[in-house]
Design an enzyme around this catalytic site. Structure first.
Site, PDB file in Angstrom:
ATOM      1  N   TRP A 359       0.829  -1.216   0.000  1.00 46.16           N
ATOM      2  CA  TRP A 359       0.000   0.000   0.000  1.00 46.16           C
ATOM      3  C   TRP A 359       0.861   1.263   0.000  1.00 46.16           C
ATOM      4  O   TRP A 359       0.339   2.362  -0.061  1.00 46.16           O
ATOM      5  CB  TRP A 359      -0.896   0.013   1.248  1.00 46.16           C
ATOM      6  CG  TRP A 359      -0.173   0.328   2.536  1.00 46.16           C
ATOM      7  CD1 TRP A 359       1.027  -0.180   2.949  1.00 46.16           C
ATOM      8  CD2 TRP A 359      -0.593   1.234   3.563  1.00 46.16           C
ATOM      9  NE1 TRP A 359       1.363   0.322   4.180  1.00 46.16           N
ATOM     10  CE2 TRP A 359       0.387   1.188   4.583  1.00 46.16           C
ATOM     11  CE3 TRP A 359      -1.706   2.056   3.733  1.00 46.16           C
ATOM     12  CZ2 TRP A 359       0.282   1.957   5.753  1.00 46.16           C
ATOM     13  CZ3 TRP A 359      -1.810   2.806   4.888  1.00 46.16           C
ATOM     14  CH2 TRP A 359      -0.817   2.758   5.876  1.00 46.16           C
ATOM     15  N   ASP A 360       2.198   1.099   0.041  1.00 45.92           N
ATOM     16  CA  ASP A 360       3.093   2.256   0.167  1.00 45.92           C
ATOM     17  C   ASP A 360       2.894   3.285  -0.947  1.00 45.92           C
ATOM     18  O   ASP A 360       3.326   4.438  -0.821  1.00 45.92           O
ATOM     19  CB  ASP A 360       4.563   1.810   0.184  1.00 45.92           C
ATOM     20  CG  ASP A 360       4.851   0.795   1.286  1.00 45.92           C
ATOM     21  OD1 ASP A 360       4.032  -0.121   1.467  1.00 45.92           O
ATOM     22  OD2 ASP A 360       5.888   0.908   1.942  1.00 45.92           O
ATOM     23  N   GLU A 498       0.948  -3.311  12.125  1.00 42.04           N
ATOM     24  CA  GLU A 498       1.185  -4.755  11.991  1.00 42.04           C
ATOM     25  C   GLU A 498       1.475  -5.450  13.319  1.00 42.04           C
ATOM     26  O   GLU A 498       1.686  -6.660  13.331  1.00 42.04           O
ATOM     27  CB  GLU A 498       2.339  -4.997  11.011  1.00 42.04           C
ATOM     28  CG  GLU A 498       2.003  -4.538   9.610  1.00 42.04           C
ATOM     29  CD  GLU A 498       3.018  -4.995   8.571  1.00 42.04           C
ATOM     30  OE1 GLU A 498       4.184  -5.169   8.921  1.00 42.04           O
ATOM     31  OE2 GLU A 498       2.606  -5.171   7.409  1.00 42.04           O
ATOM     32  N   LYS A 619       2.989  -0.500  15.862  1.00 43.71           N
ATOM     33  CA  LYS A 619       4.218  -0.446  15.076  1.00 43.71           C
ATOM     34  C   LYS A 619       4.268   0.887  14.339  1.00 43.71           C
ATOM     35  O   LYS A 619       5.312   1.480  14.133  1.00 43.71           O
ATOM     36  CB  LYS A 619       4.196  -1.599  14.070  1.00 43.71           C
ATOM     37  CG  LYS A 619       5.374  -1.634  13.122  1.00 43.71           C
ATOM     38  CD  LYS A 619       5.262  -2.817  12.168  1.00 43.71           C
ATOM     39  CE  LYS A 619       6.419  -2.859  11.184  1.00 43.71           C
ATOM     40  NZ  LYS A 619       6.239  -3.898  10.174  1.00 43.71           N
ATOM     41  N   GLN A 620       3.093   1.349  13.898  1.00 49.60           N
ATOM     42  CA  GLN A 620       3.033   2.545  13.050  1.00 49.60           C
ATOM     43  C   GLN A 620       1.655   3.175  13.164  1.00 49.60           C
ATOM     44  O   GLN A 620       0.726   2.578  13.714  1.00 49.60           O
ATOM     45  CB  GLN A 620       3.297   2.141  11.609  1.00 49.60           C
ATOM     46  CG  GLN A 620       2.237   1.218  11.031  1.00 49.60           C
ATOM     47  CD  GLN A 620       2.758   0.399   9.873  1.00 49.60           C
ATOM     48  OE1 GLN A 620       3.172  -0.730  10.049  1.00 49.60           O
ATOM     49  NE2 GLN A 620       2.716   0.974   8.691  1.00 49.60           N
TER      50      GLN A 620
HETATM   51  C1  BGC Z   1       5.004  -1.806   7.106  1.00 54.06           C
HETATM   52  C2  BGC Z   1       3.939  -1.751   6.056  1.00 54.06           C
HETATM   53  C3  BGC Z   1       4.587  -1.494   4.710  1.00 54.06           C
HETATM   54  C4  BGC Z   1       5.643  -2.535   4.429  1.00 54.06           C
HETATM   55  C5  BGC Z   1       6.378  -2.274   3.140  1.00 54.06           C
HETATM   56  C6  BGC Z   1       6.035  -2.850   6.731  1.00 54.06           C
HETATM   57  O1  BGC Z   1       7.068  -2.856   7.670  1.00 54.06           O
HETATM   58  O2  BGC Z   1       4.450  -2.141   8.351  1.00 54.06           O
HETATM   59  O3  BGC Z   1       3.024  -0.720   6.337  1.00 54.06           O
HETATM   60  O4  BGC Z   1       3.638  -1.519   3.709  1.00 54.06           O
HETATM   61  O5  BGC Z   1       6.582  -2.539   5.474  1.00 54.06           O
HETATM   62  O6  BGC Z   1       7.029  -1.059   3.184  1.00 54.06           O
END
Ligand code: BGC
Length: 803
Positions: A359-360, A498, A619-620
């Site tokens: 989704w980045d 995550e 995590k984010q």
């Molecule tokens: C992040 C995701 C991201 C992925 C790829 C993961 O560590 O939690 O949000 O899409 O990395 O960059």
């Protein structure tokens, strides 16, 4: 060092992987890590070359299961240009004394330079200079040049120039237990005196890859023709020759490389094409000129002139921003447009995350939208071509519409690994991250944003709306009606955070009513309904017939958009998901003391036999993503429609709440946090921006950047300047600005494209000036802090607004 040059002095073996990733050269078609021409994969160096979208699948038996992974293939290494001096081994940095070592990446011209002055065990001093390009003018060409100056000796030097297809995928330690041999040799051929050709094939996806190399040698300005010996084995070809150098003489070696694959347009056969291209290619000097011009043109559109309030602070920030823009353009360039590729989260710069598309994009497209939306369009087409796969996936999971995969590669099937390794515990664990269905919300959001900026109705009618409707339909089919609340719910998903893939009290993965997912779904249904009055009648009729969209379905979307569930706790805090309030608070200080770096709490806790699922830790950004994607005005509308309270105070309380419960285990997180703090805590926002800026240059996750850059964080930090501090928003047929420059930022100047207009924007704390270049596009409406103006078509216009 100027803000256009990235310079590393001294050789530091432990940092070489990071430098190689950051000094990668690419052109949107392929990319090559900044590894030294004489190096092999040896634990310090990793000379990887990757084709945009060059995937291959391999099966491995691991932890008693057979798993299949689709990887971005490390294709033949075109770099090898090795040398050895009489009586010595092949040159290796570890075997000589270094008197001088410098690597310079010239961002403006896209050239990588390396200078090494060394002394060998016999006291021979030699100066080695190398420069290299991956052509931005012709995506099928690359070139490098090595010069060797014999400073204090005379003698023979042996040269080896090769194309090495015996390479494997060994760039990520965590994946080393998996099968990694993706290439098989097909042809090795000498093309006359100075050129060689190699053809290989990926062993599952059958992509044939041909590389040609022409190596010429010069002493001074004179070309020399020493006798060459051919080295040939399956998947490898090279030429060796000897040159006699006298003290003070300079040997110059020039290696020009061509690269074609069986997937290229307008070719007959890739080896034939590589041979022809090599014949036609000029010298490095001749290739440099159009290459540098292509970069100049890109910079004209993409550069952000950044002026800090304190001039002594400016160069470093400007340089990093340029480095990040540089890598964005090396991953997705005008050469991407004809390729069927998406935008990989780690660039084409390494093997982490296997070159997959996540989704980045949602962090990356805004910069492209406002500069070269034709690139975004082609990246959205990557999704459109995989609509069929997404529809099949939805059906197999018992849903309707289109369910795009969390990780996407070649065919659009779900590529998320089934098991992942926790390097801290050594355990292989089930990977539930495919439950991040919110990737579908990101795709719809991206289509909408692209359309807001371009008003590309043809794209919308032919491709965008179809994806949008199918995604709206998917979300509708996921909803459950709750009789008690009279609202709809979505169960069994993961949000962006995550660290939470299941309830601690449940064996089944997935969470209910993730606020981000539910709000995004509601927004998508509202826009899907809007689309039915934006698309011209005949196109709408055709689409509705094709997709079988009834009036009832449209009214259902409208109803759903008003009646989704959002759970609150602690008086006004939006619960990340239902049940979040029942989780335990985390002992942040204790863990910080114990581990220092606690960005990857998931790994730490799992290794302790515990789980992040038990705690209020993220995590984010998850809930806060909403404040990142939508302006206050838009959020007010969304929440009002849903019948929930929302205002600035609620927003700020939520920011404060989650800010203190986030470990920033993803580089995306700081981008979002910096963004959401812009209006309330400008100084804190700047601090977070400065940290986000370090993500890759300082490899703040301790070892992830060498495996591939973090493109979302790179583009996201550039976008903070472009949109967050300027309050730039394209909504409701109006281009809006609401600047809020932090005191550290003196002035910004950049160019954007909006609906056929080329706008040059200058912002200072007291004034915003827009210069509109003459265009044939229709007039556009702009608004600066609520002051509205119309910019007419066809005229040079300058408007200024006091702030
Ligand atoms: C992040 C995701 C991201 C992925 C790829 C993961 O560590 O939690 O949000 O899409 O990395 O960059």
């Amino acid at each position: 060092m100027s803000s256009w040059n990235f310079i590393y002095d001294g050789f530091e073996p432990e940092k070489e992987g990071l430098r190689e990733a950051l000094c990668t050269l690419g052109n949107g078609y392929f990319a090559t890590r900044g590894a030294a021409a004489e190096s092999d994969a040896d634990g310090v160096h990793y000379p990887g070359t990757y084709l945009a979208g060059g995937y291959n699948r391999l099966k491995t038996e691991i932890a008693g299961r057979v798993v299949e992974n689709e990887d971005l293939v490390n294709i033949p290494n075109w770099l090898p240009l090795k040398f050895k001096m009489e009586g010595s081994d092949w040159f290796h940095l570890s075997k000589v004394k270094l008197h001088f070592y410098r690597q310079k990446l010239d961002l403006y011209r896209g050239v990588l330079h390396r200078t090494v002055r060394f002394e060998d065990e016999q006291g021979r001093i030699c100066v080695l200079k190398n420069r290299r390009i991956v052509s931005m003018a012709n995506p099928h060409l690359a070139a490098q040049e090595t010069t060797l100056l014999a400073e204090n000796f005379s003698g023979k030097i042996e040269i080896l120039s090769a194309l090495d297809g015996k390479v494997t995928n060994s760039g990520v330690k965590r994946y080393l237990q998996l099968n990694k041999k993706h290439l098989e040799g097909l042809m090795e051929k000498e093309l006359g005196y100075d050129s060689i050709l190699l053809k290989v094939q990926t062993n599952q996806s059958e992509i044939r890859i041909a590389q040609g190399a022409r190596t010429r040698a010069f002493i001074g300005n004179e070309e020399i023709f020493p006798k060459r010996t051919l080295l040939k084995e399956k998947g490898y070809i090279g030429q060796k020759f000897e040159v006699e150098l006298t003290k003070g003489q300079k040997l110059r070696l020039e290696k020009i490389v061509s690269l074609f694959t069986s997937r290229d347009n307008a070719i007959s056969e890739c080896a034939l094409q590589a041979e022809e291209a090599l014949l036609q290619a000029g010298s490095l000097e001749e290739l440099l000129e159009p290459h540098a011009k292509a970069w100049k043109h890109l910079w004209n559109q993409f550069d952000i002139d950044f002026f800090p309030s304190d001039p002594s602070q400016g160069d470093r920030i400007a340089r990093i921003l340029r480095l990040y823009t540089f890598h964005l353009l090396q991953t997705t360039s005008p050469h991407t447009i004809d390729l069927d590729v998406g935008v990989p989260s780690r660039g084409w710069h390494g093997e982490a995350y296997r070159g997959h598309v996540f989704w980045d994009e949602i962090f990356i497209f805004p910069t492209l939208n406002l500069r070269m939306p034709e690139i975004t369009r082609s990246l959205l087409m990557y999704r459109f071509r995989r609509l069929g796969a997404a529809k099949r996936a939805a059906k197999e999971a018992g849903f309707k519409g289109a369910m795009y995969p969390w990780q996407s590669g070649s065919s659009g099937r779900e590529e998320t690994q089934k098991l992942h390794l926790n390097p801290k515990s050594g355990r292989w664990l089930p990977d539930n991250s495919h439950l991040q269905r919110h990737v579908n919300a990101a795709i719809a959001y991206n289509i909408w944003q692209y359309f807001q900026i371009t008003r590309d109705l043809e794209f919308m009618c032919s491709y965008g709306a179809e994806m949008f409707f199918e995604i709206a339909r998917f979300w509708a089919s996921m909803t459950l009606f709750n009789e008690k609340t009279g609202r709809y719910e979505i169960h069994g998903v993961m949000g962006p955070d995550e660290y939470h893939d299941a309830y601690p009290w449940s064996q089944t993965p997935g969470l209910n009513n993730n606020a981000y997912t539910n709000v995004m779904a509601s927004w998508i249904w509202s826009r899907a309904v809007d689309l039915t009055s934006i698309i011209p009648c005949s196109a709408l009729r055709r689409l509705r017939e094709k997709l079988d969209i009834s009036d009832r379905e449209i009214s259902l979307w409208d109803e759903l958009s008003r009646k989704m569930t959002i759970i609150f706790h602690d008086d006004g805090i939006i619960s990340q998901f239902e049940g979040y309030d029942k989780l335990a608070e985390f002992q942040w200080e204790e863990y910080r003391k114990r581990y220092g770096d606690i960005q990857r709490l998931d790994r730490i806790l799992e290794a302790e036999g515990d789980s992040t699922n038990r705690y209020k830790v993220s995590k984010q950004a998850d809930v806060l993503m909403l404040f990142y994607l939508f302006s206050n005005k838009e959020l007010e509308e969304i929440f009002e429609k849903l019948g929930y309270p929302f205002d600035e105070t609620i927003k700020n309380r939520n920011i404060d709440y989650y800010m203190h419960r986030t470990s920033h285990g993803s580089t995306l997180s700081r981008v979002v946090h910096s963004w959401v703090l812009v209006s309330s805590q400008n100084h804190e926002s700047w601090k977070m921006f400065s940290e986000a800026l370090e993500s890759d240059v300082a490899d703040i996750q301790g070892g992830t950047t060498p495996e591939g850059i973090h493109l979302g964080a790179m583009a996201g930090t550039v976008d903070i300047l472009q949109r967050a501090y300027t309050g730039l928003e394209a909504r409701g047929n109006m281009l809006r600005f609401d600047p809020s420059l932090p005191k550290e930022l003196g002035k910004l100047h950049f160019h954007i494209r909006y609906r056929g207009h080329e706008l040059s924007i200058t912002i200072t704390p007291s004034c915003l000036t827009i210069k509109d270049l003459p265009t044939f596009a229709g007039p556009i409406e702009i608004s600066v802090k609520g002051q509205r103006k119309t910019l007419p078509a066809g005229k040079d216009t300058i408007v200024s607004f006091a702030l």
